[in-house]
Design an enzyme around this catalytic site. Structure first.
Site, PDB file in Angstrom:
ATOM      1  N   CYS A   1      -1.946 -23.651 -10.486  1.00 20.29           N
ATOM      2  CA  CYS A   1      -2.246 -24.893 -10.068  1.00 20.29           C
ATOM      3  C   CYS A   1      -3.765 -25.164  -9.423  1.00 20.29           C
ATOM      4  O   CYS A   1      -3.687 -25.441  -8.177  1.00 20.29           O
ATOM      5  CB  CYS A   1      -1.232 -25.539  -9.208  1.00 20.29           C
ATOM      6  SG  CYS A   1       0.050 -26.123 -10.330  1.00 20.29           S
TER       7      CYS A   1
ATOM      8  N   TYR B   1      -7.403  -2.592 -11.024  1.00 15.92           N
ATOM      9  CA  TYR B   1      -7.269  -3.690 -10.163  1.00 15.92           C
ATOM     10  C   TYR B   1      -6.851  -5.090 -10.542  1.00 15.92           C
ATOM     11  O   TYR B   1      -7.283  -6.234 -10.387  1.00 15.92           O
ATOM     12  CB  TYR B   1      -8.914  -4.076  -9.323  1.00 15.92           C
ATOM     13  CG  TYR B   1      -9.260  -2.800  -8.698  1.00 15.92           C
ATOM     14  CD1 TYR B   1      -8.755  -2.297  -7.644  1.00 15.92           C
ATOM     15  CD2 TYR B   1     -10.245  -2.012  -9.316  1.00 15.92           C
ATOM     16  CE1 TYR B   1      -9.341  -1.168  -6.940  1.00 15.92           C
ATOM     17  CE2 TYR B   1     -10.690  -0.656  -8.781  1.00 15.92           C
ATOM     18  CZ  TYR B   1     -10.408  -0.441  -7.594  1.00 15.92           C
ATOM     19  OH  TYR B   1     -10.818   0.845  -7.079  1.00 15.92           O
TER      20      TYR B   1
HETATM   21  N1  LLP Z   1     -12.574   5.916  -2.534  1.00 17.84           N
HETATM   22  C1  LLP Z   1     -12.783   5.039  -1.656  1.00 17.84           C
HETATM   23  C2  LLP Z   1     -12.776   5.320  -0.418  1.00 17.84           C
HETATM   24  C3  LLP Z   1     -12.620   3.620  -2.302  1.00 17.84           C
HETATM   25  O1  LLP Z   1     -12.768   2.580  -1.177  1.00 17.84           O
HETATM   26  C4  LLP Z   1     -12.480   3.019  -3.520  1.00 17.84           C
HETATM   27  C5  LLP Z   1     -12.469   1.638  -3.865  1.00 17.84           C
HETATM   28  C6  LLP Z   1     -12.376   4.388  -4.464  1.00 17.84           C
HETATM   29  C7  LLP Z   1     -12.376   5.744  -4.121  1.00 17.84           C
HETATM   30  C8  LLP Z   1     -12.166   4.014  -5.973  1.00 17.84           C
HETATM   31  O2  LLP Z   1     -13.243   3.004  -6.651  1.00 17.84           O
HETATM   32  P1  LLP Z   1     -13.615   2.943  -8.000  1.00 17.84           P
HETATM   33  O3  LLP Z   1     -13.727   4.132  -8.660  1.00 17.84           O
HETATM   34  O4  LLP Z   1     -12.229   2.521  -8.459  1.00 17.84           O
HETATM   35  O5  LLP Z   1     -14.749   2.159  -8.006  1.00 17.84           O
HETATM   36  N2  LLP Z   1     -10.923  -4.520  -6.075  1.00 17.84           N
HETATM   37  C9  LLP Z   1     -12.187  -4.262  -6.598  1.00 17.84           C
HETATM   38  C10 LLP Z   1     -12.644  -2.829  -6.265  1.00 17.84           C
HETATM   39  C11 LLP Z   1     -12.625  -2.500  -4.762  1.00 17.84           C
HETATM   40  C12 LLP Z   1     -12.806  -0.897  -4.576  1.00 17.84           C
HETATM   41  C13 LLP Z   1     -12.435  -0.507  -3.320  1.00 17.84           C
HETATM   42  N3  LLP Z   1     -12.565   0.985  -3.358  1.00 17.84           N
HETATM   43  C14 LLP Z   1     -12.439  -4.744  -7.976  1.00 17.84           C
HETATM   44  O6  LLP Z   1     -11.331  -5.031  -8.395  1.00 17.84           O
HETATM   45  O7  LLP Z   1     -13.605  -4.439  -8.724  1.00 17.84           O
END
Ligand code: LLP
Length: 434
Positions: A363, A393
Site C-alpha cells: 500500500c 540482497y
Molecule cells: N564485507 C563487508 C564487511 C561488508 O560490509 C559487505 C557488504 C561485504 C563484505 C559484501 O559486499 P558485496 O560483495 O556483496 O558487495 N544492501 C546493499 C548492499 C550492502 C552491502 C553491505 N556490506 C545492496 O542491496 O546493494
C-alpha cells in the site's frame, strides 16, 4: 535450443540478455525459460509465486572461482543471501563465511559450518555476540571500534580466535552513497589517515592473550571498476608492513550487471587485479590475501518469479503491471533506485515492445520493482513475470511489510528442485504474539 541475445548496448525491446541469467538458463524450443533443467513455469505451478529460484550450479561455480583465486581466504559475505543450504554450499566449495551479526552466526553454525571457518564483523557487536563468537571458537573477529576494544579486555581467554582490525582507508568508491563504506565519514572501522588505526593496533595488542595479525577493509558495494580497490591496497600496504600483519582482506564489493546494457568484471579478473596490485605495492608473499564477496557470488544465480494480477493502462502516462510481491521481497529499487529488467518466462525470445512499470502489492506508491521495464505486447493478467539478478540482497532484506508472507527459496540443478526455505505462513506471522 532457441537462442537469445548476448549483450545489448542500449536497454531496449531486445529480449533479456544472457549475461543477466544463471549459467544453466536457456530457452527451450517453445521459448520457455528453463533453469537447472526445469521449466520456470512448472516451478511456479509447483511452489507458487512469488518464488526465489537459484541455479545451484551457478552458485557453486562462483564459489569455485573465488576459491581458485584465494583458497579459504575467500569468505562468502552471508548478508547477501543466507539460508542454511547456502552456508553449507559455500563451505562445501571451500569458502569461509563472513557474518556481521549474532543471528547470521547462529544460522551458519546451524548449517554445520565449522566455527573456525567463520569470520565475525560488526560495527556494534554486543558483549553477548562477542562472548558467543569466542566461546564457539570462530576463526577470526574483526575489531571495529575503541569501545569494542574495551569490551574485548573483559574476555579472559581468546582460545584460538585471531583478531583483525577494520581499517577505513578514506576512499570514496564510485557507488551509491548508502552502500559506500570506505570513506572517512563512516561508522565503520578505524581511520588510517588520522592515526586511529595505528593507535587501535597498540591498544588491541595490549590485551593479554590476543593474536592480532590481520587487517580488513571494505570500501563499498556494487563497484564496477578496479581503481578504488587498487587505491585501497596501495594505502594499506605500508600499514601492513608497519604492524607486521600477515592477513589482508580487501573486502567484498565487486558489482554485477543488472541491466541488458550493463556489464561487470568477473571474479577471476578482480582477483587478478588484486594480486597484481598487491605485488606492485610490495606486499610480501607471506601475507595471505583474502576477499569477501557477497553479491558477485549470488546475485546472478537467482531470479524472482511473480504472477501478474492487474494491468492498468493510463493513456498518455504509463502502464502499471502489478505483481504478487513487491518491496517486501525486493526493497533495492526503493532503497537505492536500483534498476532491474523484467521478462515473461513463457516467451523469453519475444521482443519486449511494451513499456511498463512493474509494481508490487504494497500500500504505497513507491512500491516499485522495475521503474522502466519492457514486456512483450501481448502481456496479460495471469502471466508469470521474471526479474533476473535478484539473488543478492533480496531474500536477505525481505520483510513482512503489510504482513505479506516471505516467498520460498528453491535451488534447482539437474532437473531437480529443492526447497531451501519454505514460504512463510499466516501462523508464522502470528507466532511472536501472545
Ligand atoms: N564485507 C563487508 C564487511 C561488508 O560490509 C559487505 C557488504 C561485504 C563484505 C559484501 O559486499 P558485496 O560483495 O556483496 O558487495 N544492501 C546493499 C548492499 C550492502 C552491502 C553491505 N556490506 C545492496 O542491496 O546493494
Amino acid at each position: 535450443m532457441a537462442e537469445f541475445t548476448d549483450v545489448d548496448p542500449v536497454a531496449s525491446e531486445a529480449p533479456i540478455a544472457k549475461h543477466l541469467l544463471p549459467i544453466s538458463a536457456h530457452a527451450d524450443e517453445g521459448g520457455h525459460l528453463v533453469i537447472g533443467g526445469v521449466r520456470v513455469e512448472d516451478l511456479a505451478q509447483e511452489f507458487g509465486t512469488p518464488l526465489f529460484i537459484y541455479d545451484e550450479d551457478h552458485l557453486r561455480a562462483r564459489c569455485q572461482e573465488a576459491v581458485a583465486a584465494f583458497g579459504y581466504h575467500a569468505s562468502f559475505a552471508t548478508k547477501a543471501f543466507l539460508t542454511k543450504a547456502m552456508a553449507r554450499l559455500a563451505f562445501e566449495e571451500g569458502m569461509s563465511l563472513d557474518v556481521s551479526t549474532g543471528g547470521e552466526l547462529e544460522v551458519v553454525l546451524a548449517a554445520g559450518v565449522p566455527a573456525e571457518r567463520i569470520v565475525v564483523h560488526g560495527n556494534n557487536k554486543s558483549e553477548s555476540e562477542i562472548t558467543r563468537a569466542i566461546e564457539v571458537g570462530v576463526g577470526r573477529l574483526i575489531v571495529d571500534s575503541f569501545d569494542e576494544i574495551e569490551r574485548l579486555r573483559t574476555v579472559g581467554d581468546f582460545g584460538s580466535v585471531r583478531l583483525s582490525i577494520r581499517v577505513t582507508p578514506g576512499i570514496e568508491a564510485h557507488t551509491h552513497e548508502f552502500i559506500m563504506t570506505g570513506q572517512e565519514d563512516s561508522k565503520f572501522g578505524f581511520s588510517l589517515s588520522s592515526g586511529d588505526a595505528d593507535r587501535a593496533i597498540e591498544a588491541i595488542r595490549s590485551i593479554r592473550g590476543v593474536t592480532l595479525d590481520g587487517a580488513h577493509a571494505h570500501i563499498g558495494s556494487q563497484i564496477l571498476d578496479f581503481d578504488s580497490f587498487r587505491k585501497e591496497i596501495e594505502l594499506l600496504a605500508p600499514f601492513l608492513a608497519r604492524h607486521q600483519l600477515t592477513e589482508f582482506v580487501v573486502g567484498g564489493g565487486l558489482g554485477v550487471a543488472y541491466l541488458n546494457s550493463e556489464s561487470a568484471p568477473s571474479l577471476s579478473s578482480w582477483a587478478k587485479a588484486i594480486r597484481e596490485e598487491c605485488a606492485l605495492a610490495a606486499i610480501p608473499d607471506d601475507v595471505a590475501i583474502g576477499i569477501e564477496p557477497g553479491r558477485a557470488i549470488v546475485a546472478t544465480a537467482g531470479v524472482t518469479c511473480y504472477r501478474i494480477g492487474t494491468i492498468k493502462e493510463i493513456p498518455g502516462v504509463r502502464t502499471y503491471v502489478s505483481v504478487d510481491g513487491g518491496m517486501s521481497d525486493n526493497p533495492r529499487p526503493v532503497l537505492y533506485r536500483s534498476g532491474y529488467e523484467v521478462f515473461l518466462p513463457r516467451n523469453m525470445t519475444a521482443p519486449r515492445s511494451r513499456a511498463v512499470r512493474v509494481v508490487g502489492k504494497h500500500c504505497e506508491s513507491g512500491d516499485i520493482i522495475v521503474t522502466d521495464g519492457r514486456l512483450p505486447h501481448d502481456v496479460k493478467v495471469g502471466d508469470l513475470a521474471v526479474t533476473p539478478v535478484t539473488g543478492a540482497y533480496g531474500y536477505s532484506m525481505a520483510s513482512n511489510y503489510n504482513r505479506v508472507t516471505r516467498p520460498p527459496v528453491i535451488f534447482v540443478s539437474g532437473g531437480e528442485a529443492k526447497i531451501v526455505a519454505r514460504r512463510e505462513t499466516i501462523e508464522d506471522l502470528l507466532r511472536l504474539e501472545p
